[in-house]
Motif scaffolding. Structure first.
Motif, PDB file in Angstrom:
ATOM      1  N   ALA A  72       0.833  -1.210   0.000  1.00 22.38           N
ATOM      2  CA  ALA A  72       0.000   0.000   0.000  1.00 22.38           C
ATOM      3  C   ALA A  72       0.864   1.254   0.000  1.00 22.38           C
ATOM      4  CB  ALA A  72      -0.918  -0.018   1.226  1.00 22.38           C
ATOM      5  N   TRP A  73       1.924   1.255   0.805  1.00 20.95           N
ATOM      6  CA  TRP A  73       2.775   2.444   0.864  1.00 20.95           C
ATOM      7  C   TRP A  73       3.546   2.625  -0.448  1.00 20.95           C
ATOM      8  CZ3 TRP A  73       7.999   3.894   0.961  1.00 20.95           C
ATOM      9  CH2 TRP A  73       8.246   5.179   1.436  1.00 20.95           C
ATOM     10  N   LEU A  74       4.019   1.544  -1.032  1.00 20.08           N
ATOM     11  CA  LEU A  74       4.744   1.636  -2.300  1.00 20.08           C
ATOM     12  C   LEU A  74       3.839   2.178  -3.407  1.00 20.08           C
ATOM     13  CD1 LEU A  74       6.764  -1.707  -2.208  1.00 20.08           C
ATOM     14  CD2 LEU A  74       7.713   0.602  -2.067  1.00 20.08           C
ATOM     15  N   MET A  75       2.598   1.720  -3.454  1.00 23.09           N
ATOM     16  CA  MET A  75       1.679   2.168  -4.497  1.00 23.09           C
ATOM     17  C   MET A  75       1.249   3.611  -4.296  1.00 23.09           C
ATOM     18  SD  MET A  75       1.123  -0.086  -6.857  1.00 23.09           S
ATOM     19  CE  MET A  75       2.902  -0.271  -6.741  1.00 23.09           C
ATOM     20  N   VAL A 149      -4.925 -14.277   0.482  1.00 24.26           N
ATOM     21  CA  VAL A 149      -6.189 -13.861  -0.130  1.00 24.26           C
ATOM     22  C   VAL A 149      -6.870 -12.733   0.638  1.00 24.26           C
ATOM     23  CG1 VAL A 149      -6.581 -16.106  -1.172  1.00 24.26           C
ATOM     24  CG2 VAL A 149      -7.508 -15.649   1.090  1.00 24.26           C
ATOM     25  N   LEU A 150      -6.422 -12.439   1.857  1.00 27.35           N
ATOM     26  CA  LEU A 150      -7.081 -11.412   2.668  1.00 27.35           C
ATOM     27  C   LEU A 150      -6.279 -10.122   2.798  1.00 27.35           C
ATOM     28  CD1 LEU A 150      -8.513 -13.601   5.602  1.00 27.35           C
ATOM     29  CD2 LEU A 150      -9.720 -12.739   3.600  1.00 27.35           C
ATOM     30  N   TYR A 151      -4.988 -10.138   2.422  1.00 24.51           N
ATOM     31  CA  TYR A 151      -4.201  -8.908   2.567  1.00 24.51           C
ATOM     32  C   TYR A 151      -4.778  -7.725   1.788  1.00 24.51           C
ATOM     33  CZ  TYR A 151      -2.044  -8.940  -2.068  1.00 24.51           C
ATOM     34  OH  TYR A 151      -1.832  -8.851  -3.411  1.00 24.51           O
ATOM     35  N   PRO A 152      -5.549  -7.937   0.665  1.00 28.98           N
ATOM     36  CA  PRO A 152      -6.100  -6.759  -0.024  1.00 28.98           C
ATOM     37  C   PRO A 152      -6.998  -5.880   0.841  1.00 28.98           C
ATOM     38  CG  PRO A 152      -6.178  -8.642  -1.485  1.00 28.98           C
ATOM     39  CD  PRO A 152      -5.753  -9.161  -0.139  1.00 28.98           C
ATOM     40  N   TYR A 153      -7.610  -6.437   1.902  1.00 25.62           N
ATOM     41  CA  TYR A 153      -8.373  -5.584   2.819  1.00 25.62           C
ATOM     42  C   TYR A 153      -7.477  -4.486   3.394  1.00 25.62           C
ATOM     43  CZ  TYR A 153     -12.424  -8.731   2.935  1.00 25.62           C
ATOM     44  OH  TYR A 153     -13.528  -9.478   2.601  1.00 25.62           O
ATOM     45  N   ILE A 154      -6.304  -4.888   3.867  1.00 22.65           N
ATOM     46  CA  ILE A 154      -5.370  -3.916   4.439  1.00 22.65           C
ATOM     47  C   ILE A 154      -4.790  -3.035   3.346  1.00 22.65           C
ATOM     48  CG2 ILE A 154      -3.180  -3.679   5.683  1.00 22.65           C
ATOM     49  CD1 ILE A 154      -3.884  -6.255   7.167  1.00 22.65           C
ATOM     50  N   TYR A 155      -4.462  -3.637   2.204  1.00 21.23           N
ATOM     51  CA  TYR A 155      -3.892  -2.866   1.097  1.00 21.23           C
ATOM     52  C   TYR A 155      -4.839  -1.765   0.642  1.00 21.23           C
ATOM     53  CZ  TYR A 155      -2.929  -1.746  -3.771  1.00 21.23           C
ATOM     54  OH  TYR A 155      -2.733  -1.074  -4.953  1.00 21.23           O
ATOM     55  N   LEU A 156      -6.108  -2.072   0.435  1.00 22.55           N
ATOM     56  CA  LEU A 156      -7.070  -1.090  -0.057  1.00 22.55           C
ATOM     57  C   LEU A 156      -7.245   0.066   0.925  1.00 22.55           C
ATOM     58  CD1 LEU A 156      -9.914  -3.265  -1.644  1.00 22.55           C
ATOM     59  CD2 LEU A 156      -8.576  -1.496  -2.797  1.00 22.55           C
ATOM     60  N   LEU A 157      -7.479  -0.270   2.194  1.00 20.97           N
ATOM     61  CA  LEU A 157      -7.753   0.771   3.181  1.00 20.97           C
ATOM     62  C   LEU A 157      -6.507   1.592   3.492  1.00 20.97           C
ATOM     63  CD1 LEU A 157     -10.030  -1.361   5.511  1.00 20.97           C
ATOM     64  CD2 LEU A 157     -10.760   0.569   4.119  1.00 20.97           C
ATOM     65  N   ARG A 159      -3.828   2.027   1.499  1.00 17.26           N
ATOM     66  CA  ARG A 159      -3.466   2.833   0.336  1.00 17.26           C
ATOM     67  C   ARG A 159      -4.349   4.077   0.229  1.00 17.26           C
ATOM     68  NH1 ARG A 159      -5.575   2.096  -5.166  1.00 17.26           N
ATOM     69  NH2 ARG A 159      -4.428   3.500  -6.536  1.00 17.26           N
ATOM     70  N   ALA A 160      -5.653   3.903   0.454  1.00 15.28           N
ATOM     71  CA  ALA A 160      -6.544   5.068   0.430  1.00 15.28           C
ATOM     72  C   ALA A 160      -6.159   6.072   1.510  1.00 15.28           C
ATOM     73  CB  ALA A 160      -7.986   4.608   0.611  1.00 15.28           C
ATOM     74  N   ALA A 161      -5.788   5.572   2.702  1.00  8.29           N
ATOM     75  CA  ALA A 161      -5.392   6.478   3.787  1.00  8.29           C
ATOM     76  C   ALA A 161      -4.095   7.204   3.453  1.00  8.29           C
ATOM     77  CB  ALA A 161      -5.229   5.689   5.086  1.00  8.29           C
ATOM     78  N   PHE A 162      -3.123   6.511   2.867  1.00  5.76           N
ATOM     79  CA  PHE A 162      -1.862   7.156   2.485  1.00  5.76           C
ATOM     80  C   PHE A 162      -2.090   8.230   1.420  1.00  5.76           C
ATOM     81  CE2 PHE A 162       0.430   2.983   3.665  1.00  5.76           C
ATOM     82  CZ  PHE A 162       0.650   3.446   4.950  1.00  5.76           C
ATOM     83  N   MET A 163      -2.985   7.948   0.467  1.00  3.43           N
ATOM     84  CA  MET A 163      -3.216   8.894  -0.621  1.00  3.43           C
ATOM     85  C   MET A 163      -3.979  10.132  -0.167  1.00  3.43           C
ATOM     86  SD  MET A 163      -4.134   6.230  -3.717  1.00  3.43           S
ATOM     87  CE  MET A 163      -4.200   7.494  -4.973  1.00  3.43           C
TER      88      MET A 163
END
Length: 542
Positions: A72-75, A149-157, A159-163
């Motif tokens: 998430a931080w890299l993206m 299969v569940l890490y995208p929950y953390i990735y999505l939220l 990444r949105a918070a970082f952006m």
């Protein structure tokens, strides 16, 4: 004025109480006296089940955080090759059911799998005693598979918070000569902590309610205990007690997540157009970042999908059977009916709130949404309790009038599965329609009343045309979630009735993954639809 809405009030509260009935039934049944089966479980294996469940949840959370947070931080904060593809590709594993990943990885890493065969041929090893290789079918393996299969929950939220973080704060950090690590540790991470906590709670609830993966990996958890107690011992009371324990754990997780951020107030300024303060990675850092992100996509989605495609291609005609076609129609039927009923229910409770506007009208919406936090296995027990009672009442009523016994009209037919799907996924429809109705100006309601429209006419002629897209999205999301649901369908399916999810589970459990590949691919591609919708909404915002 409010007296005119008595029909909407009755319907709204009636639907909400119907949806919360399974949860109430679990606690009511669990308060009964303990029988020999539950006492035996408590004295023998319940401690192991509880311990395994705890470590499964904790291990999955930690691994999902390890996978999702750096991505998430890299993206959000770095410029790397292929970032436009990666930002949505990293979400794709969410469409892959965990038990399918588990079956494929077991097929790869078992003693007879291609990886160990290659190692034995390359190094000249003769037997398993000549080398050590980690066993994938363990508690740690289950944590790894679920985390993939569940890490995208953390990735999505995350990444949105970082952006969404303030540009001025990040620029100030650079002026103070903070390294990227210091900027992440001292600014980005603290500001994103509420979103990360929400993501972790979602991962925890999904891991707690998983049945397919832990069952195949022979890891005994509270979820498998509910399943075995009901189907193995045919003991509804003991299953209800275990389900009540799981519900208490889930409510504690939700309460702890909300309590942890009760006093946090974050006011952030989103990136302005033209601002691009991301780090330009070069050299080894750039390739390590690419390797990390593409590795997640490959191991969690691309490689398993290619394996499924290989099996589906080579075993297509063995898979394309009348049973497969019938079970596909079964899934379509129950999912479509559940979607329609969920949309009707969501329209009722949301429109009642719009008409009345009082604080009490929020209660039916919140009550109707509780089922989404309940694991499918637990929910199946909650559905079975009232439906079984309804069957007894119906049969007694029929006998009293000299009629034949109708049998298990509610609990032994598709009604049970459809009811469970509506209870489980009504929250999805309610949220979609609630956001659509919020965009309709109140002035249109006033104009409709001035023209003498009744509330039903107002809904049909004014609101429905305006929120049609929201209703379609709500129905689509409920349909997709119902197609993929395994836990509730396994416990509630009638005799000789299968859905695509249970069909895949049965084949894979019998070590016939080749025949399960075609229906598994269908489930995966169905699951991609909401992910595409989520990514489009994120791209529109940023």
């Amino acid at each position: 004025m409010k007296e005119k809405y008595i029909c909407w009030r009755t319907s709204g509260w009636g639907f909400s109480l119907l949806l919360v009935l399974p949860i109430l039934a679990i606690f009511y049944t669990a308060m009964g006296e303990s029988d020999e089966v539950f006492s035996h479980l408590m004295g023998t294996v319940m401690a192991v089940y509880t311990s395994n469940t705890f470590w499964l949840v904790v291990g999955t959370m930690l691994l999902a955080l390890l996978f999702g947070l750096p991505a998430a931080w890299l993206m959000a904060m770095c410029r790397i090759p292929g970032e436009k593809v990666l930002q949505w590709a990293l979400v794709l594993p969410l469409a892959m059911p965990g038990y399918i990943i588990g079956y494929i990885y077991t097929d790869w890493f078992d003693y007879a799998g291609p990886i160990q065969i290659f190692l034995r041929d390359f190094f000249g090893w003769q037997s398993v005693s000549d080398y050590w290789f980690p066993d994938i079918r363990t508690l740690g393996g289950a944590c790894l598979v679920l985390a993939l299969v569940l890490y995208p929950y953390i990735y999505l939220l995350a990444r949105a918070a970082f952006m969404e973080q303030s540009v001025s704060l990040l620029q100030s950090a650079r002026l103070l000569r903070c390294t990227p690590w210091d900027s992440f540790r001292r600014i980005s991470l603290p500001l994103a902590r509420p979103s990360i906590a929400v993501g972790l709670s979602l991962v925890a609830m999904e891991a707690l309610g998983d049945f397919g993966t832990v069952s195949y990996f022979a890891v005994n958890t509270l979820t498998t205990a509910v399943y075995d107690t009901w189907l193995g011992y045919s003991n509804l009371n003991a299953a209800a007690k275990i389900s009540a324990i799981m519900l208490m754990v889930i409510f504690l997780l939700i309460s702890a997540e909300r309590f942890s951020r009760r006093k946090q107030k974050l006011f952030q300024q989103e990136f302005e157009r033209g601002d691009d303060i991301r780090y330009a990675l070069t050299g080894v850092k750039k390739w390590l970042a690419c390797l990390w992100c593409w590795g997640l996509v490959g191991f969690a989605f691309a490689l398993p999908l290619l394996q499924l495609g290989y099996y589906a291609w080579h075993y297509f005609w063995e898979s394309w059977t009348p049973e497969f076609q019938q079970y596909s129609l079964n899934s379509l039927l129950v999912s479509m009916v559940a979607a329609v009923l969920a949309v009707i229910l969501a329209l009722t409770v949301n429109f009642y709130r719009r008409l009345d506007g009082g604080k009490s009208t929020l209660v039916p919406i919140r009550i109707s949404s509780l089922g989404y936090a309940v694991p499918g296995t637990v929910l199946a027990i909650g559905v079975m309790i009232p439906l079984t009672s309804a069957d007894h009442l119906l049969n007694d009523f029929a006998i009293s009038f000299g009629l034949g016994r109708p049998g298990l009209f509610f609990s032994g037919t598709m009604i049970a599965i459809i009811f469970a799907f509506v209870v489980r996924f009504a929250a999805v429809a309610i949220g979609s329609i609630e956001s659509s109705l919020a965009k309709v100006p109140p002035s249109l309601d006033m104009a409709s009343k001035t023209m003498g429209y009744a509330s039903t006419q107002m809904l049909r002629r004014v609101h429905l045309p305006l929120i049609r897209r929201g209703c379609l999205i709500a129905g689509l999301l409920v349909f997709i979630e119902s197609m993929k649901e395994l836990n509730a369908a396994l416990l509630l399916r009638p005799f000789n009735f299968e859905t695509l999810a249970t069909y895949v589970f049965n084949f894979a459990s019998d070590e016939q993954l080749e025949l399960a590949a075609l229906p598994a691919i269908i489930l995966v591609f169905v699951g991609l639809i909401p992910l595409v919708m989520v990514n489009r909404s994120l791209e529109q915002k940023h």
